[in-house]
Design a protein around this motif. Structure first.
Motif, mmCIF file in Angstrom:
data_model
loop_
_atom_site.group_PDB
_atom_site.id
_atom_site.type_symbol
_atom_site.label_atom_id
_atom_site.label_comp_id
_atom_site.label_asym_id
_atom_site.label_seq_id
_atom_site.Cartn_x
_atom_site.Cartn_y
_atom_site.Cartn_z
ATOM 1 N N GLU A 99 37.090 41.391 36.632
ATOM 2 C CA GLU A 99 36.302 41.555 35.409
ATOM 3 C C GLU A 99 36.785 40.610 34.308
ATOM 4 O OE1 GLU A 99 36.488 45.662 34.375
ATOM 5 O OE2 GLU A 99 35.422 46.322 36.183
ATOM 6 N N ALA A 102 35.915 36.996 35.199
ATOM 7 C CA ALA A 102 34.486 36.751 35.006
ATOM 8 C C ALA A 102 34.162 36.555 33.531
ATOM 9 C CB ALA A 102 33.670 37.899 35.592
ATOM 10 N N GLN A 103 34.719 37.415 32.674
ATOM 11 C CA GLN A 103 34.485 37.304 31.229
ATOM 12 C C GLN A 103 35.041 35.997 30.685
ATOM 13 O OE1 GLN A 103 36.200 40.792 29.459
ATOM 14 N NE2 GLN A 103 34.761 42.202 30.456
ATOM 15 N N GLU A 106 32.838 33.245 31.624
ATOM 16 C CA GLU A 106 31.441 33.494 31.242
ATOM 17 C C GLU A 106 30.531 33.563 32.468
ATOM 18 O OE1 GLU A 106 30.489 30.493 28.353
ATOM 19 O OE2 GLU A 106 31.744 31.416 26.811
ATOM 20 N N GLU A 108 28.990 36.412 35.595
ATOM 21 C CA GLU A 108 28.782 37.801 35.977
ATOM 22 C C GLU A 108 29.746 38.151 37.110
ATOM 23 O OE1 GLU A 108 26.804 39.975 34.527
ATOM 24 O OE2 GLU A 108 25.992 38.494 33.097
ATOM 25 N N VAL A 109 30.177 39.401 37.133
ATOM 26 C CA VAL A 109 31.047 39.845 38.213
ATOM 27 C C VAL A 109 30.366 39.667 39.569
ATOM 28 C CG1 VAL A 109 32.217 41.856 39.212
ATOM 29 C CG2 VAL A 109 32.318 41.473 36.755
ATOM 30 N N THR A 110 29.046 39.713 39.552
ATOM 31 C CA THR A 110 28.279 39.560 40.799
ATOM 32 C C THR A 110 28.102 38.098 41.215
ATOM 33 O OG1 THR A 110 26.253 39.635 39.472
ATOM 34 C CG2 THR A 110 26.992 41.703 40.472
ATOM 35 N N HIS A 111 28.578 37.158 40.393
ATOM 36 C CA HIS A 111 28.473 35.738 40.728
ATOM 37 C C HIS A 111 29.201 35.479 42.046
ATOM 38 C CE1 HIS A 111 29.096 31.380 40.486
ATOM 39 N NE2 HIS A 111 28.135 31.347 39.564
#
Length: 214
Positions: A99, A102-103, A106, A108-111
């Protein structure tokens, strides 16, 4: 000593201090720089499954002294840093890291990049608990090496200490309840002019003996 000197000169200057000047304290600015350097320490897979507990309280230092076999550095040093690792790797440790990664990037965690990294971490860390403990101990020692170099460059004296009752320290300071395990006690401050180690020169193996090119 001049602050922020050349790294080689700094490493020549440093040694494991046995007697600190208890009248000299590290500034908050100096402590914050050391903390920042530790935050930037590289670790395997970037997980940083550790916690660094700063001890400033004289009362807590006195509590630690007998656990560390009455070594005088415990109470004479300006600060103590107890370098701990987590007791084991939990799924939520990986969740939290993914998480944050990902942040920071920039994404998404689903990337796909995050999902691939997540899978890689879980596969790599699906090892027996005893192997996890050895691996996490080693990560603390990577941080310790970085910390000693940073302190030398900053003109801060230090002494890493492994001589303590690990189980009792964990219990008495509440680390066990926090799923933490103390690996090293690191004393920071300024050397005393009465430290007997000042009379000795640094001893290292010759370069030709230490290095080989193939």
């Amino acid at each position: 000593m001049q602050q922020n000197m050349d790294v080689i000169e700094a490493l020549k200057w440093r040694y494991a201090v046995k007697k600190f000047d208890s009248s000299k304290k590290l500034s908050e600015q100096k402590i914050n720089r050391i903390k920042k350097a530790l935050q930037l320490t590289p670790t395997s897979m970037g997980l940083q499954l550790m916690k660094f507990v700063m001890v400033e309280s004289d009362e807590v230092k006195k509590k630690i002294t007998p656990i560390a076999y009455n070594q005088p550095q415990i109470e004479d040093a300006s600060h103590l840093m107890i370098m701990c690792r987590k007791t084991d790797v939990k799924p939520e440790d990986i969740d939290s890291f993914i998480e944050t990664a990902a942040q920071t990037n920039e994404l998404e965690v689903t990337h796909k990049a995050m999902q691939d990294y997540d899978k890689s971490l879980r596969v790599s860390l699906s090892i027996p608990e005893e192997q996890q403990k050895i691996w996490m101990d080693n990560q603390v020692y990577i941080a310790l090496g970085n910390l000693m170099t940073v302190c030398a460059i900053e003109g801060v004296d230090a002494c890493p200490m492994e001589g303590f009752n690990r189980k009792k320290l964990n219990e008495d300071l509440g680390f066990t309840a926090q799923n933490l395990d103390a690996v090293v006690i690191f004393a920071l401050g300024y050397r005393s002019e009465e430290d007997y180690r000042l009379q000795f020169k640094k001893v290292r193996r010759p370069m030709d003996d230490l290095f080989e090119t193939i």
